[in-house]
Structures are given as structure tokens and as C-alpha cells.
Design a protein around this motif. Structure first.
Motif, PDB file in Angstrom:
ATOM      1  N   TRP A   4       0.519  -1.251   0.137  1.00 48.24           N
ATOM      2  CA  TRP A   4       0.145  -0.045  -0.128  1.00 48.24           C
ATOM      3  C   TRP A   4       1.238   1.152  -0.188  1.00 48.24           C
ATOM      4  O   TRP A   4       1.714   0.811   0.757  1.00 48.24           O
ATOM      5  N   ALA A   9      -2.826   3.847   2.589  1.00 49.38           N
ATOM      6  CA  ALA A   9      -3.451   3.252   3.314  1.00 49.38           C
ATOM      7  C   ALA A   9      -4.030   4.247   4.678  1.00 49.38           C
ATOM      8  O   ALA A   9      -5.284   4.191   5.127  1.00 49.38           O
ATOM      9  N   LEU A  16      -6.822  -1.367   5.042  1.00 45.00           N
ATOM     10  CA  LEU A  16      -5.669  -2.055   5.197  1.00 45.00           C
ATOM     11  C   LEU A  16      -6.128  -3.229   6.356  1.00 45.00           C
ATOM     12  O   LEU A  16      -5.353  -3.964   6.851  1.00 45.00           O
TER      13      LEU A  16
END
Length: 86
Positions: A4, A9, A16
Motif C-alpha cells: 500500500w 493506507a 488496510l
């Protein structure tokens, strides 16, 4: 491991965390370099299981050193320094 970008993120933090729990560790990159890994709580517990922390290692060492110092005190000679010829 899934990767990511940091900005993705941040925006998708819930996703996530969910993926870390369901799929395993997730790598977060910053400027194309690995910066962090997000783990599920279960993976983290498994990772640290049985490991000693720095504080437990140090406290055990301090106790051991204190016992050794006490043991050494009794073995010292009561004699004064001896003369040496040069």
C-alpha cells in the motif's frame, strides 16, 4: 504481502486493517520504500510469543549481577597489598 502506498493506507485505513486480519501482513510504502508492516493482532501475538523484552532481560541481569557481587564479597582476601620490587 500486499503493498500500500502511504496515501492510500491513510485514506483506506479500515480496509488496510481488515485485509491484515483476513489476508496477512500488509506493507506500507513511502516514496517506493517499505516503511511499515501492518499485522493482525493474532499475527503480532504469535510473533512476540516467548520473546523476552528488554526490561525483563535487564531486570534479570541486574538480579544475577547483584547475587554475583554478594558472592564475590565473601571470597576477597582480607590481606593488605603486598610490596612489589621494580
Amino acid at each position: 504481502m500486499a503493498r500500500w502506498r502511504l496515501r492510500h493506507a491513510r485514506v483506506g485505513f479500515g480496509e488496510l486493517v481488515r485485509r491484515a486480519a483476513e489476508e496477512g501482513p500488509q506493507v506500507v510504502t513511502l516514496r517506493s520504500r517499505e516503511a511499515a508492516v501492518v499485522l493482525s493482532a493474532e499475527d503480532y501475538r504469535r510473533l512476540i510469543a516467548g520473546r523476552r523484552t528488554a526490561s525483563t532481560c535487564c531486570s534479570g541481569s541486574r538480579r544475577s549481577l547483584a547475587r554475583a557481587a554478594v558472592a564475590l564479597e565473601g571470597t576477597r582476601s582480607a590481606e593488605t597489598a603486598r610490596e612489589v620490587e621494580f
